[in-house]
Design a protein around this motif. Structure first.
Motif, PDB file in Angstrom:
ATOM      1  N   TRP A   9       0.850  -1.188   0.000  1.00 54.83           N
ATOM      2  CA  TRP A   9       0.000   0.000   0.000  1.00 54.83           C
ATOM      3  C   TRP A   9       0.889   1.243   0.000  1.00 54.83           C
ATOM      4  N   GLU A  11       0.627   5.778  -0.168  1.00 47.25           N
ATOM      5  CA  GLU A  11      -0.244   6.893   0.223  1.00 47.25           C
ATOM      6  C   GLU A  11      -1.315   7.213  -0.817  1.00 47.25           C
ATOM      7  N   ALA A  16      -8.419   4.295   0.310  1.00 54.15           N
ATOM      8  CA  ALA A  16      -7.566   4.635   1.449  1.00 54.15           C
ATOM      9  C   ALA A  16      -8.071   3.895   2.690  1.00 54.15           C
ATOM     10  N   PRO A  17      -7.162   3.501   3.559  1.00 51.89           N
ATOM     11  CA  PRO A  17      -7.607   2.847   4.798  1.00 51.89           C
ATOM     12  C   PRO A  17      -8.333   3.842   5.701  1.00 51.89           C
ATOM     13  N   LEU A  22      -5.026   3.795  10.170  1.00 51.15           N
ATOM     14  CA  LEU A  22      -3.719   4.314   9.769  1.00 51.15           C
ATOM     15  C   LEU A  22      -3.026   4.994  10.957  1.00 51.15           C
ATOM     16  N   ARG A  26       0.497   3.762  12.588  1.00 51.15           N
ATOM     17  CA  ARG A  26       1.629   4.695  12.680  1.00 51.15           C
ATOM     18  C   ARG A  26       2.055   4.877  14.139  1.00 51.15           C
ATOM     19  N   LEU A  34       5.452   3.844   8.628  1.00 51.89           N
ATOM     20  CA  LEU A  34       5.014   2.481   8.329  1.00 51.89           C
ATOM     21  C   LEU A  34       6.192   1.701   7.759  1.00 51.89           C
ATOM     22  N   ASP A  38       3.555  -3.445   7.426  1.00 53.02           N
ATOM     23  CA  ASP A  38       2.364  -2.593   7.561  1.00 53.02           C
ATOM     24  C   ASP A  38       1.730  -2.336   6.205  1.00 53.02           C
ATOM     25  N   ARG A  39       2.562  -2.023   5.242  1.00 51.37           N
ATOM     26  CA  ARG A  39       2.066  -1.669   3.906  1.00 51.37           C
ATOM     27  C   ARG A  39       1.444  -2.867   3.194  1.00 51.37           C
ATOM     28  N   LEU A  42      -1.987  -3.528   4.881  1.00 55.78           N
ATOM     29  CA  LEU A  42      -3.005  -2.558   4.472  1.00 55.78           C
ATOM     30  C   LEU A  42      -3.690  -2.920   3.157  1.00 55.78           C
ATOM     31  N   PHE A  45      -7.951  -4.271   4.965  1.00 54.46           N
ATOM     32  CA  PHE A  45      -8.215  -3.452   6.142  1.00 54.46           C
ATOM     33  C   PHE A  45      -8.686  -4.280   7.338  1.00 54.46           C
TER      34      PHE A  45
END
Length: 175
Positions: A9, A11, A16-17, A22, A26, A34, A38-39, A42, A45
């Motif tokens: 994922w 930005e 978008a999450p 998010l 973070r 992240l 994490d990415r 994502l 969700f």
């Protein structure tokens, strides 16, 4: 991260999450940055939400000493060949009070127990048995209960289980 098997994922990724998710993710990271896992999380969700809650508890809410939890995490990383996990948790282990000598000892196929104390050896016995063969002998659990009590024994088992999940996720998706 170029070998990752799913596109992490970014930005500008749509959808978008949720902002709360998010922010929580973070909040678990130094500087709010992240990291690779994490990415990838994502991309789902619901998974990222549950994962963040569970691992946040394991990392920050358990009574079992953080040094002991990080010891478990490093050993799981070695046993499952999860380099990313090692690289994240090695500095955390040292920061929690672990030593470089002990960290290096964890990298062996069969750990030399002479550098570890009784509690650490018991945690490593649990980690190795649970990770390698899933079934853990009752004697191992009884020793943990004698050393740590039941609540911390449950937390040690949960830490091994959770970080086996983490490492298997990382290795399967080449994070």
């Amino acid at each position: 991260m170029s070998d990752v098997r799913v596109t992490p994922w970014q930005e500008d990724t749509f959808p978008a999450p949720p902002a709360g998710l998010l922010a929580k993710m973070r909040g678990r990271r130094p500087g709010g940055e992240l990291i690779g896992i994490d990415r990838v999380l994502l991309r789902s969700f619901p998974l990222a939400t549950g994962w963040n809650a569970l691992l946040g508890r394991v990392r920050a809410a358990f009574e079992l000493d953080l040094e002991h939890r990080e010891l478990i995490m490093l050993r799981v990383a070695v046993l499952n060949r999860a380099d990313f996990e090692w690289n994240v948790h090695h500095p955390a282990y040292l920061e929690a009070g672990g030593t470089e000598e002990k960290a290096r000892a964890l990298e062996a196929e069969h750990v030399d127990g002479s550098v570890f104390d009784e509690e650490e050896r018991a945690l490593l016995a649990l980690t190795d048995r649970s990770t390698r063969q899933v079934e853990v002998d009752g004697e191992v659990i009884e020793q943990l209960k004698a050393l740590f009590g039941e609540a911390r024994t449950v937390e040690a088992v949960a830490t091994v289980a959770a970080y086996n999940m983490v490492s298997r996720f990382l290795v399967a998706l080449a994070v």
